[in-house]
Design a protein around this motif. Sequence first.
Motif, mmCIF file in Angstrom:
data_model
loop_
_atom_site.group_PDB
_atom_site.id
_atom_site.type_symbol
_atom_site.label_atom_id
_atom_site.label_comp_id
_atom_site.label_asym_id
_atom_site.label_seq_id
_atom_site.Cartn_x
_atom_site.Cartn_y
_atom_site.Cartn_z
ATOM 1 N N UNK A 191 2.423 2.921 20.454
ATOM 2 C CA UNK A 191 1.490 2.969 19.319
ATOM 3 C C UNK A 191 0.555 1.779 19.425
ATOM 4 N N UNK A 192 -0.732 2.045 19.427
ATOM 5 C CA UNK A 192 -1.720 0.971 19.475
ATOM 6 C C UNK A 192 -1.652 0.177 18.178
ATOM 7 N N UNK A 193 -2.016 -1.111 18.215
ATOM 8 C CA UNK A 193 -1.965 -1.936 16.994
ATOM 9 C C UNK A 193 -2.725 -1.322 15.824
ATOM 10 N N UNK A 194 -3.850 -0.664 16.121
ATOM 11 C CA UNK A 194 -4.621 -0.086 15.007
ATOM 12 C C UNK A 194 -3.892 1.088 14.355
ATOM 13 N N UNK A 195 -3.033 1.778 15.142
ATOM 14 C CA UNK A 195 -2.254 2.867 14.539
ATOM 15 C C UNK A 195 -1.158 2.309 13.619
ATOM 16 N N UNK A 196 -0.552 1.214 14.047
ATOM 17 C CA UNK A 196 0.433 0.572 13.169
ATOM 18 C C UNK A 196 -0.240 0.044 11.910
ATOM 19 N N UNK A 227 3.120 9.112 22.499
ATOM 20 C CA UNK A 227 2.146 8.176 21.923
ATOM 21 C C UNK A 227 1.806 8.585 20.498
ATOM 22 N N UNK A 228 1.910 7.624 19.597
ATOM 23 C CA UNK A 228 1.513 7.858 18.214
ATOM 24 C C UNK A 228 0.004 7.654 18.139
ATOM 25 N N UNK A 229 -0.722 8.746 18.024
ATOM 26 C CA UNK A 229 -2.176 8.717 18.073
ATOM 27 C C UNK A 229 -2.765 8.884 16.674
ATOM 28 N N UNK A 230 -4.089 8.771 16.597
ATOM 29 C CA UNK A 230 -4.772 9.004 15.326
ATOM 30 C C UNK A 230 -4.550 10.434 14.851
ATOM 31 N N UNK A 231 -4.496 11.387 15.798
ATOM 32 C CA UNK A 231 -4.255 12.782 15.435
ATOM 33 C C UNK A 231 -2.853 12.957 14.869
ATOM 34 N N UNK A 232 -1.899 12.235 15.450
ATOM 35 C CA UNK A 232 -0.534 12.289 14.922
ATOM 36 C C UNK A 232 -0.496 11.796 13.479
ATOM 37 N N UNK A 233 -1.132 10.654 13.252
ATOM 38 C CA UNK A 233 -1.107 10.063 11.913
ATOM 39 C C UNK A 233 -1.898 10.894 10.907
ATOM 40 N N UNK A 234 -2.886 11.649 11.382
ATOM 41 C CA UNK A 234 -3.642 12.506 10.466
ATOM 42 C C UNK A 234 -2.712 13.502 9.778
ATOM 43 N N UNK A 235 -1.664 13.933 10.509
ATOM 44 C CA UNK A 235 -0.686 14.844 9.905
ATOM 45 C C UNK A 235 0.274 14.097 8.981
ATOM 46 N N UNK A 236 0.676 12.906 9.413
ATOM 47 C CA UNK A 236 1.686 12.158 8.671
ATOM 48 C C UNK A 236 1.131 11.567 7.385
ATOM 49 N N UNK A 237 -0.118 11.102 7.437
ATOM 50 C CA UNK A 237 -0.683 10.361 6.302
ATOM 51 C C UNK A 237 -1.586 11.214 5.426
ATOM 52 N N UNK A 238 -1.484 12.526 5.555
ATOM 53 C CA UNK A 238 -2.404 13.403 4.815
ATOM 54 C C UNK A 238 -2.296 13.245 3.313
ATOM 55 N N UNK A 239 -1.113 12.943 2.814
ATOM 56 C CA UNK A 239 -0.903 12.890 1.359
ATOM 57 C C UNK A 239 -0.624 11.477 0.883
ATOM 58 N N UNK A 240 -1.330 10.494 1.438
ATOM 59 C CA UNK A 240 -1.093 9.107 1.055
ATOM 60 C C UNK A 240 -1.474 8.898 -0.407
ATOM 61 N N UNK A 241 -0.681 8.126 -1.098
ATOM 62 C CA UNK A 241 -0.928 7.833 -2.516
ATOM 63 C C UNK A 241 -0.812 6.339 -2.762
ATOM 64 N N UNK A 242 -1.405 5.890 -3.825
ATOM 65 C CA UNK A 242 -1.353 4.490 -4.217
ATOM 66 C C UNK A 242 -0.300 4.296 -5.291
ATOM 67 N N UNK A 243 0.161 3.030 -5.441
ATOM 68 C CA UNK A 243 1.142 2.742 -6.487
ATOM 69 C C UNK A 243 0.504 2.924 -7.852
ATOM 70 N N UNK A 244 1.194 3.656 -8.708
ATOM 71 C CA UNK A 244 0.689 3.858 -10.066
ATOM 72 C C UNK A 244 1.814 4.414 -10.903
ATOM 73 N N UNK A 245 1.973 3.870 -12.084
ATOM 74 C CA UNK A 245 2.975 4.392 -13.004
ATOM 75 C C UNK A 245 2.294 5.061 -14.176
#
Length: 439
Positions: A191-196, A227-245
């Motif tokens: 995984x490239x540093x930018x992917x991490x 290799x963990x690529x940008x395309x891989x992360x596009x699937x993993x991070x599709x539903x990213x959310x921020x902290x909020x109560x």
Amino acid sequence: MFPDPHPGEGARAPLAERMRPRTLDEMVGQRRLLAPGTALRRAVESGNVHSMVLWGPPGCGKTTLALLLAQYADAEFVAISAVLSGLPQVREVLAEAQRRFDAGRRTVLFVDEVHRFNKVQQDAFLPHIERGSILFVGATTENPSFELNSALLSRCRVHVLEAVSADDIVAALQRALDDGERGLGGRGLQAAPERLRDIAEAADGDVRRALTLLEIAADLAEGEGGEITAATLAQVLADRTRRFGRQGEQFYDQISALHKSVRSSNPDAALYWFARMLDGGADPAYLARRITRMAVEDIGLADPRALQMSIEAWEAYDRLGSPEGDLALAQVVLYLASTAKSNAGYVAFKRAKDDVRTFGTAEVPMHLRNAPTKLMKSLGYGKGYQYDHDAEGGVALDQTGFPDVIGEKVYYEPVDRGLEIKLREKLDRLRAARKPDLP
């Protein structure tokens, strides 16, 4: 040996559990509390720990720190959750801790989400903390000042943990990739540093969440050459959310930030906090109500259009719903933050209410009373009232509108902004002309 919170799971445990720090040096973040030489670190390393409440966001290391306290203090680690445990289970755990204490061994009792226990449940810990039969460690994401009773707080130190920075999360991710014993080392993953960095930023301060995302990405990458690529992360991070109560401190901190940004005439900051709350799942109808309050509290008569526009935006949202109606609310947020501000009406209303409480049931002056019957007229009701439209300038300046016990008062003092400039000019003129010796 470090206490295993999930004995027997081994390699089947989630990556975040396997990579849980085994020493203080392995913890990422929390340098303010745990850097070498700090008071808490010295106490932990010496085994001379105290009962405490750990307050911080999810994934910042509260559970890990409690486990480390038990390790360094050579104490038994027992964990309960306020969500899953009732008073009978609490009493059972405390009784077992007392038996262990009588046999010469201490217990670190970790209470996750302690803010969910009611007062009676919280009080159950007090005598055991005082006797020293438990080292109490409560974990909460909510402000202890509001959620924990004062008796418990008086017996514990409150330590504030912070969301872990993206840089520190990247370090934790790289460690997990390299670790062949507990982590993902040996699987040929890259995984490239930018992917991490992408994973760390998506985790939003939560190390546990970051490691979970990395584990999912690793499973996907094994079928794509490792290799963990940008395309891989596009699937993993599709539903990213921020902290909020939906309730709690974060919720009220953010609505406070929105309100204060409007008050400070900073439309860009106000729009950011409005978008942030929508993103976190805040009810737009609640935001519409608070926006309308801003219009009357902080804009007031400096720009009467603000209230009208707030109501119209609220109605537009009711008709359109989300996401179309969100834009109507966003536009009025921008307008409120950009227009003239005055809290003169808000202050005046508070002053009037104070006098109502101070003077009680003050009599209405006779000339202001209604006189619909002959008897009331004969008693003097309405006597001496001057019809303002018949007076010169449309205002009868020699009659008061206050009860005699109060006398003439000035509550409303328009500011020199917006429409209130004109209102101030008019009222200054009328107040100067009004007879000062009115009864």
